[in-house]
Design a protein around this motif. Sequence first.
Motif, mmCIF file in Angstrom:
data_model
loop_
_atom_site.group_PDB
_atom_site.id
_atom_site.type_symbol
_atom_site.label_atom_id
_atom_site.label_comp_id
_atom_site.label_asym_id
_atom_site.label_seq_id
_atom_site.Cartn_x
_atom_site.Cartn_y
_atom_site.Cartn_z
ATOM 1 N N ASP A 1 0.844 -1.200 0.000
ATOM 2 C CA ASP A 1 0.000 0.000 0.000
ATOM 3 C C ASP A 1 0.879 1.250 0.000
ATOM 4 O O ASP A 1 2.114 1.150 0.059
ATOM 5 C CB ASP A 1 -0.964 -0.039 1.190
ATOM 6 N N ASP B 1 1.738 3.216 2.219
ATOM 7 C CA ASP B 1 2.605 3.340 3.397
ATOM 8 C C ASP B 1 3.784 2.375 3.349
ATOM 9 O O ASP B 1 4.596 2.337 4.285
ATOM 10 C CB ASP B 1 1.793 3.083 4.671
ATOM 11 N N ASN C 1 -4.954 4.005 4.973
ATOM 12 C CA ASN C 1 -3.555 4.442 4.968
ATOM 13 C C ASN C 1 -3.495 5.937 4.753
ATOM 14 O O ASN C 1 -4.541 6.619 4.772
ATOM 15 C CB ASN C 1 -2.764 3.682 3.914
#
Length: 665
Positions: free
Chosen positions: A94, A96, A148
């Motif tokens: 993702d 992050d 996120n």
Amino acid sequence: MRKNNKVQPANQVQVISQVTSSPEISQKAITTIPDQQGNQKQIDPRLIAGPLAERGCTDILCLLLFIVGIAILAFISQEAYLKGEPERLLAMYDPDGVACGFDKNLDYSYLYFAIPFGDYFNRTVCVKECPLYLDETKKPTELVCKANTLVTSCQQKCDPADALKSFATTNNTGTFKDFLCIFNSSILFDRVCYPDALLSLFQNYKDYGSQFAMDVLTGYIEDLNQTKEAIYCSFAVAFLMGIIYLFFTRLLAGVLVWTSIFLFLVGLGFGTFWCHQQDLYYQDIIKDQTGKYSVEQTSKAKDNQLTFQYLTYVMYGICAFAVIGLICIFNKIRLAIAVIKTAAMCVKDHFLLIFVPQVTAIVLAGLWFWWIYTASYVYAVGEIKGTGNSPFAEVTHTELQIQYLWYFIFGGLWINAFIQAVNNFVIASTCCFWYFAQQGAGGDERAISQSLYRVFRYHAGSLAFGSLILAIVQLIRIMLEYVRYQTEKVAGSENKAVKCLLKCLSCCMACFERFIRFLNNNAYIMIALTGKNFCSAAKAAFETIWANSMRFALVNGIGGAFIFVGKFCISIVTLMIFYYVITTMDYFKEKIFSPVFPCIVVFIIAYALAVLFMSIYGMACDAVLLCFIFDEDLNKQNGGMSASRCPETLKEFLEQPEMANLKQA
């Protein structure tokens, strides 16, 4: 060579028997005779009875190094199995940099694209399940996801069609900053929620592109399933074609070679005749007094006539050189043909020899399957993390991990080269046993098993030494390719000087690798004959090749042509039989979508088997030629004129009128 000391054949055999059986002769009992260049050449007289039985372990230090190398490889593999996480390499990440299905996203295994268009490739979120609904009334308004920094909410905030329309109208990506679109999706590679809605926006692609591709792919796979019985049979057909080719090589090698040479000379003669006719044609134009040709045509005719006149002289020179060269190497060509026939006869007499490359191929397939599987763990030992700019991971290695990675590559190459060396040694040793057993001089009916025994009892260290050299050269080639890749990535593809330099270095290393392979194979033959260590055997092999360079060049050239023709014939004939069967038999032709894909698969299978089958000939030809040279030198050493222990096919070559006259002289 001794002068005026002719020995009758019966006495000659007696002398040889006394020499080879005398207990006073130690392993270092060497007789020195001149070679073709007049240099002194050392020959062990016991070789007249075939490969030496008295031998000891060779290159023990290299064998110990090889064992230590395998132990280090096993240690690296064990550490990789404990610390490596290759599944993280395949995971999606993702924004992050956290992998879906790992760490804080442990329960969220699938990567979902919040906006399936535009330049939002990195605007993703990990979800527990990919959304799938049958109609719009049951469409969910919220995803079960792990938010996120970019996708802060899992609630629906857009409609895909409206969002795409707005994007197309305004071309403003900022309007989609906080969007999350929920759309129908399918699971791709058990990692990604693939947007079905995206395909619906491109209906033509879906209807005419994707659907057609899937239909064709499905049809090809079904064709393989429908013709699997014929594909299985193609293995046996290719194997049978190899045996038939062996039989025809024994009978027609001379016919094929001399026919090729004759056609080459006819082609040269035709080319010379054509150039001469063109010369005469333009001379007639120049000498024409009727005014039929213009001044411009006459001027061009003068230039063309001069060109064809010089070209005719060149062609006459090439023809004369070819004829003189053919006369000079006539007996060497006949020897090359006899060696090829003899190699075919050796394989026929030791029929199990054709299974040696097949067994080797199975062992190598197992090795590389393990190597690739373990390499994924070794590579994954480094720090694996997402960048946030793409769904894919990046791996960072420490200096020690990089060294482990390079050694793992080198270890795989070394073991691979060692297995191939065992294969080549067994073939060479079997041919050596067979050669000297023809006239009752020795040999073993269990030549293949005896050769295997000698590999692991005496000469594993020497084979490991030769394999080490080859593996180092191959590793250097890989390093050069890595440097070229890194240079292009850093300097760009416009730096032509660097690209040219690296390509030249790669080409030189490729040529050097082929030389090392050739020298190693002949060193293994010498080890099989004499029991020497690798360096001594390689030196002796190189000196023998250098002293008989024309013989080796012709045998390898003509033998290489036969090997190429053999691969081509086995593959094409197998393919033609397979194609005829699946296109004429009702059992197959009514079920298949297209014969193309099954034919491609069968050709690959047949060619692979042909390569394995024909690989025997290269080693067999070199082994037979080296045995013949030693046989010849040893017979001269005992007062003879040529080889005495050679098989029937080589004896026919020696008993030709020209060779008989040479002996009498």
